[in-house]
Design an enzyme around this catalytic site. Structure first.
Site, PDB file in Angstrom:
ATOM      1  N   LYS A 185       0.834  -1.212   0.000  1.00  0.00           N
ATOM      2  CA  LYS A 185       0.000   0.000   0.000  1.00  0.00           C
ATOM      3  C   LYS A 185       0.865   1.257   0.000  1.00  0.00           C
ATOM      4  O   LYS A 185       0.665   2.172  -0.795  1.00  0.00           O
ATOM      5  CB  LYS A 185      -0.926   0.017   1.234  1.00  0.00           C
ATOM      6  CG  LYS A 185      -1.779  -1.230   1.401  1.00  0.00           C
ATOM      7  CD  LYS A 185      -2.642  -1.172   2.652  1.00  0.00           C
ATOM      8  CE  LYS A 185      -1.892  -1.136   3.960  1.00  0.00           C
ATOM      9  NZ  LYS A 185      -1.177  -2.376   4.321  1.00  0.00           N
ATOM     10  N   ARG A 195     -10.119   0.410   8.779  1.00  0.00           N
ATOM     11  CA  ARG A 195      -9.606  -0.914   9.119  1.00  0.00           C
ATOM     12  C   ARG A 195     -10.592  -1.712   9.949  1.00  0.00           C
ATOM     13  O   ARG A 195     -10.313  -2.849  10.305  1.00  0.00           O
ATOM     14  CB  ARG A 195      -8.363  -0.710   9.960  1.00  0.00           C
ATOM     15  CG  ARG A 195      -7.078  -1.095   9.267  1.00  0.00           C
ATOM     16  CD  ARG A 195      -6.058  -0.862  10.323  1.00  0.00           C
ATOM     17  NE  ARG A 195      -4.789  -1.425  10.203  1.00  0.00           N
ATOM     18  CZ  ARG A 195      -3.768  -0.868   9.580  1.00  0.00           C
ATOM     19  NH1 ARG A 195      -3.899   0.213   8.868  1.00  0.00           N
ATOM     20  NH2 ARG A 195      -2.599  -1.426   9.657  1.00  0.00           N
ATOM     21  N   ARG A 231      12.217  -4.452   5.379  1.00  0.00           N
ATOM     22  CA  ARG A 231      11.843  -3.065   5.023  1.00  0.00           C
ATOM     23  C   ARG A 231      12.706  -2.040   5.754  1.00  0.00           C
ATOM     24  O   ARG A 231      12.992  -2.158   6.926  1.00  0.00           O
ATOM     25  CB  ARG A 231      10.376  -2.816   5.369  1.00  0.00           C
ATOM     26  CG  ARG A 231      10.004  -1.343   5.251  1.00  0.00           C
ATOM     27  CD  ARG A 231       8.526  -1.111   5.205  1.00  0.00           C
ATOM     28  NE  ARG A 231       7.809  -1.705   6.316  1.00  0.00           N
ATOM     29  CZ  ARG A 231       6.477  -1.736   6.385  1.00  0.00           C
ATOM     30  NH1 ARG A 231       5.735  -1.220   5.430  1.00  0.00           N
ATOM     31  NH2 ARG A 231       5.892  -2.291   7.420  1.00  0.00           N
ATOM     32  N   ARG A 241      11.016  -0.057  11.262  1.00  0.00           N
ATOM     33  CA  ARG A 241       9.880   0.217  12.144  1.00  0.00           C
ATOM     34  C   ARG A 241       9.913  -0.697  13.355  1.00  0.00           C
ATOM     35  O   ARG A 241      10.251  -1.859  13.243  1.00  0.00           O
ATOM     36  CB  ARG A 241       8.577   0.013  11.366  1.00  0.00           C
ATOM     37  CG  ARG A 241       8.040   1.289  10.773  1.00  0.00           C
ATOM     38  CD  ARG A 241       6.933   1.056   9.786  1.00  0.00           C
ATOM     39  NE  ARG A 241       5.797   0.298  10.300  1.00  0.00           N
ATOM     40  CZ  ARG A 241       4.688   0.058   9.593  1.00  0.00           C
ATOM     41  NH1 ARG A 241       4.582   0.532   8.361  1.00  0.00           N
ATOM     42  NH2 ARG A 241       3.698  -0.639  10.104  1.00  0.00           N
ATOM     43  N   ARG A 254      -0.375  -8.386  13.879  1.00  0.00           N
ATOM     44  CA  ARG A 254      -0.896  -7.473  12.853  1.00  0.00           C
ATOM     45  C   ARG A 254      -1.722  -8.249  11.825  1.00  0.00           C
ATOM     46  O   ARG A 254      -2.770  -7.791  11.365  1.00  0.00           O
ATOM     47  CB  ARG A 254       0.252  -6.719  12.181  1.00  0.00           C
ATOM     48  CG  ARG A 254       0.906  -5.692  13.134  1.00  0.00           C
ATOM     49  CD  ARG A 254       2.293  -5.271  12.698  1.00  0.00           C
ATOM     50  NE  ARG A 254       2.310  -4.598  11.401  1.00  0.00           N
ATOM     51  CZ  ARG A 254       3.414  -4.393  10.684  1.00  0.00           C
ATOM     52  NH1 ARG A 254       4.592  -4.805  11.140  1.00  0.00           N
ATOM     53  NH2 ARG A 254       3.348  -3.759   9.533  1.00  0.00           N
TER      54      ARG A 254
HETATM   55  P1  AP5 Z   1       4.897  -1.423   1.955  1.00  0.00           P
HETATM   56  O1  AP5 Z   1       4.403  -0.821   0.695  1.00  0.00           O
HETATM   57  O2  AP5 Z   1       5.648  -0.537   2.886  1.00  0.00           O
HETATM   58  O3  AP5 Z   1       3.705  -2.184   2.708  1.00  0.00           O
HETATM   59  P2  AP5 Z   1       2.329  -1.639   3.307  1.00  0.00           P
HETATM   60  O4  AP5 Z   1       1.204  -2.335   2.592  1.00  0.00           O
HETATM   61  O5  AP5 Z   1       2.298  -0.155   3.327  1.00  0.00           O
HETATM   62  O6  AP5 Z   1       2.410  -2.305   4.741  1.00  0.00           O
HETATM   63  P3  AP5 Z   1       2.432  -1.678   6.216  1.00  0.00           P
HETATM   64  O7  AP5 Z   1       3.246  -2.616   7.043  1.00  0.00           O
HETATM   65  O8  AP5 Z   1       2.813  -0.251   6.223  1.00  0.00           O
HETATM   66  O9  AP5 Z   1       0.922  -1.844   6.563  1.00  0.00           O
HETATM   67  P4  AP5 Z   1       0.273  -1.894   7.958  1.00  0.00           P
HETATM   68  O10 AP5 Z   1      -1.126  -1.863   7.559  1.00  0.00           O
HETATM   69  O11 AP5 Z   1       0.675  -3.025   8.802  1.00  0.00           O
HETATM   70  O12 AP5 Z   1       0.891  -0.627   8.712  1.00  0.00           O
HETATM   71  P5  AP5 Z   1       0.301   0.806   9.031  1.00  0.00           P
HETATM   72  O13 AP5 Z   1       1.433   1.749   8.989  1.00  0.00           O
HETATM   73  O14 AP5 Z   1      -0.892   1.075   8.201  1.00  0.00           O
HETATM   74  O15 AP5 Z   1       5.812  -2.690   1.560  1.00  0.00           O
HETATM   75  C1  AP5 Z   1       6.445  -3.494   2.538  1.00  0.00           C
HETATM   76  C2  AP5 Z   1       7.845  -3.884   2.056  1.00  0.00           C
HETATM   77  O16 AP5 Z   1       7.758  -4.703   0.893  1.00  0.00           O
HETATM   78  C3  AP5 Z   1       8.737  -2.701   1.660  1.00  0.00           C
HETATM   79  O17 AP5 Z   1      10.054  -2.953   2.071  1.00  0.00           O
HETATM   80  C4  AP5 Z   1       8.635  -2.641   0.128  1.00  0.00           C
HETATM   81  O18 AP5 Z   1       9.814  -2.124  -0.456  1.00  0.00           O
HETATM   82  C5  AP5 Z   1       8.414  -4.105  -0.232  1.00  0.00           C
HETATM   83  N1  AP5 Z   1       7.500  -4.268  -1.374  1.00  0.00           N
HETATM   84  C6  AP5 Z   1       6.381  -3.526  -1.649  1.00  0.00           C
HETATM   85  N2  AP5 Z   1       5.773  -3.983  -2.773  1.00  0.00           N
HETATM   86  C7  AP5 Z   1       6.515  -5.040  -3.207  1.00  0.00           C
HETATM   87  C8  AP5 Z   1       6.383  -5.941  -4.313  1.00  0.00           C
HETATM   88  N3  AP5 Z   1       5.365  -5.830  -5.206  1.00  0.00           N
HETATM   89  N4  AP5 Z   1       7.320  -6.919  -4.450  1.00  0.00           N
HETATM   90  C9  AP5 Z   1       8.344  -7.042  -3.563  1.00  0.00           C
HETATM   91  N5  AP5 Z   1       8.526  -6.211  -2.495  1.00  0.00           N
HETATM   92  C10 AP5 Z   1       7.614  -5.219  -2.311  1.00  0.00           C
HETATM   93  O19 AP5 Z   1      -0.206   0.644  10.533  1.00  0.00           O
HETATM   94  C11 AP5 Z   1       0.684   0.455  11.619  1.00  0.00           C
HETATM   95  C12 AP5 Z   1      -0.092   0.392  12.935  1.00  0.00           C
HETATM   96  O20 AP5 Z   1      -0.802   1.645  13.159  1.00  0.00           O
HETATM   97  C13 AP5 Z   1      -1.192  -0.670  13.010  1.00  0.00           C
HETATM   98  O21 AP5 Z   1      -0.672  -1.926  13.404  1.00  0.00           O
HETATM   99  C14 AP5 Z   1      -2.149  -0.058  14.068  1.00  0.00           C
HETATM  100  O22 AP5 Z   1      -1.655  -0.252  15.366  1.00  0.00           O
HETATM  101  C15 AP5 Z   1      -2.084   1.427  13.745  1.00  0.00           C
HETATM  102  N6  AP5 Z   1      -3.116   1.864  12.787  1.00  0.00           N
HETATM  103  C16 AP5 Z   1      -2.911   2.406  11.548  1.00  0.00           C
HETATM  104  N7  AP5 Z   1      -4.087   2.673  10.932  1.00  0.00           N
HETATM  105  C17 AP5 Z   1      -5.066   2.310  11.803  1.00  0.00           C
HETATM  106  C18 AP5 Z   1      -6.490   2.324  11.743  1.00  0.00           C
HETATM  107  N8  AP5 Z   1      -7.142   2.773  10.661  1.00  0.00           N
HETATM  108  N9  AP5 Z   1      -7.169   1.853  12.838  1.00  0.00           N
HETATM  109  C19 AP5 Z   1      -6.535   1.402  13.928  1.00  0.00           C
HETATM  110  N10 AP5 Z   1      -5.197   1.347  14.049  1.00  0.00           N
HETATM  111  C20 AP5 Z   1      -4.465   1.792  12.991  1.00  0.00           C
HETATM  112 ZN    ZN Z   2       2.303   1.288   4.899  1.00  0.00          ZN
END
Ligand code: AP5
Ligand code: ZN
Length: 213
Positions: A13, A88, A127, A160, A171
């Site tokens: 994402k 979410r 990452r 992170r 997660r």
């Molecule tokens: P990347 O693109 O960074 O992945 P992502 O989908 O953004 O994954 P996240 O880990 O950021 O998602 P998340 O939902 O767990 O975290 P968030 O910050 O939202 O890609 C990952 C890696 O793979 C990178 O190294 C990239 O280079 C590589 N990659 C990407 N695409 C690739 C491909 N096609 N092929 C190969 N490699 C690839 O949330 C964190 C925390 O915040 C949550 O756990 C929660 O506690 C809180 N939170 C956030 N939003 C909410 C909400 N709405 N409600 C409640 N709590 C929330």
């Molecule tokens: Zn992300």
């Protein structure tokens, strides 16, 4: 365009958002990025959110709905936005619908980043992030020119706190239990497009462009 990106941790994402954002001149609202900034700045919001985030649990609906409500008022979001990591839970999705209804708008498309859980550990543990811009690298799949250093600024990259194999399990559990029902919520409205997120990044970008054109 008003878009939602839904997918498990590591599904891409945050990698695809900046590309879509530039192409369609949208604002990118990532609740995870906003929460991490609040934690780093030790704001009251950050202090409340930190414990849940470190454990890989979701932060309370009220906190994140408040952040999004505030962020969507930015002038840059009036033409359209990408929501990355929000909603979410079904409660968050309902609150979002109410917010948009008040503005007389609605979500155009929900991009479902579908991917097998088994590939996610390697993506998450490899990452590396440039903290001030959110630029994302991967030690194997998207390495920086110099390990540990941002290509653009020359500043150090970080990992992170929640990017461990252990926290990833929680997660993923939160994703399957609380976030998958959100996909059904939007599927009933007929606005979900499924993408195969295990493809290489450029192919995922091409698939996103196909859906949006
Ligand atoms: P990347 O693109 O960074 O992945 P992502 O989908 O953004 O994954 P996240 O880990 O950021 O998602 P998340 O939902 O767990 O975290 P968030 O910050 O939202 O890609 C990952 C890696 O793979 C990178 O190294 C990239 O280079 C590589 N990659 C990407 N695409 C690739 C491909 N096609 N092929 C190969 N490699 C690839 O949330 C964190 C925390 O915040 C949550 O756990 C929660 O506690 C809180 N939170 C956030 N939003 C909410 C909400 N709405 N409600 C409640 N709590 C929330
Ligand atoms: Zn992300």
């Amino acid at each position: 365009k008003r878009l939602i990106l839904i997918g498990p941790p590591g599904s891409g994402k945050g990698t695809q958002s900046p590309i879509i954002k530039d192409e369609y001149c949208l604002c990118h609202l990532a609740t995870g990025d906003m929460l991490r900034a609040a934690v780093a700045a030790k704001t009251p919001l950050g202090i409340k959110a930190k414990e849940a985030m470190d454990k890989g649990d979701l932060v309370s609906d009220d906190l994140v709905v408040g952040i999004i409500d505030e962020a969507m008022k930015k002038p840059s979001c009036q033409k359209g936005f990408i929501l990355d990591g929000f909603p979410r839970t079904v409660v968050q999705a309902e609150k979002l619908d109410q917010m948009l209804q008040r503005q007389g708008t609605k979500i155009d498309k929900v991009l479902n980043f579908a991917i097998d859980d088994a590939v996610l550990e390697e993506r998450i543990t490899g990452r590396w992030i440039h903290p001030s811009t959110g630029r994302t690298y991967h030690s194997k799949f998207a390495p920086p020119k110099v390990p540990g250093i941002d290509d653009v600024t020359g500043e150090p990259l970080i990992q992170r706190r929640d990017d461990t194999a252990e926290v990833l399990k929680s997660r993923l559990e939160a994703f399957h239990r609380q976030t998958e029902p959100v996909i059904d919520y939007y599927a009933k409205k007929g606005i979900v497009a499924e993408l195969r997120a295990e493809k290489p990044p450029k192919e995922v970008t091409a698939d996103v462009q196909k859906v949006l054109s």
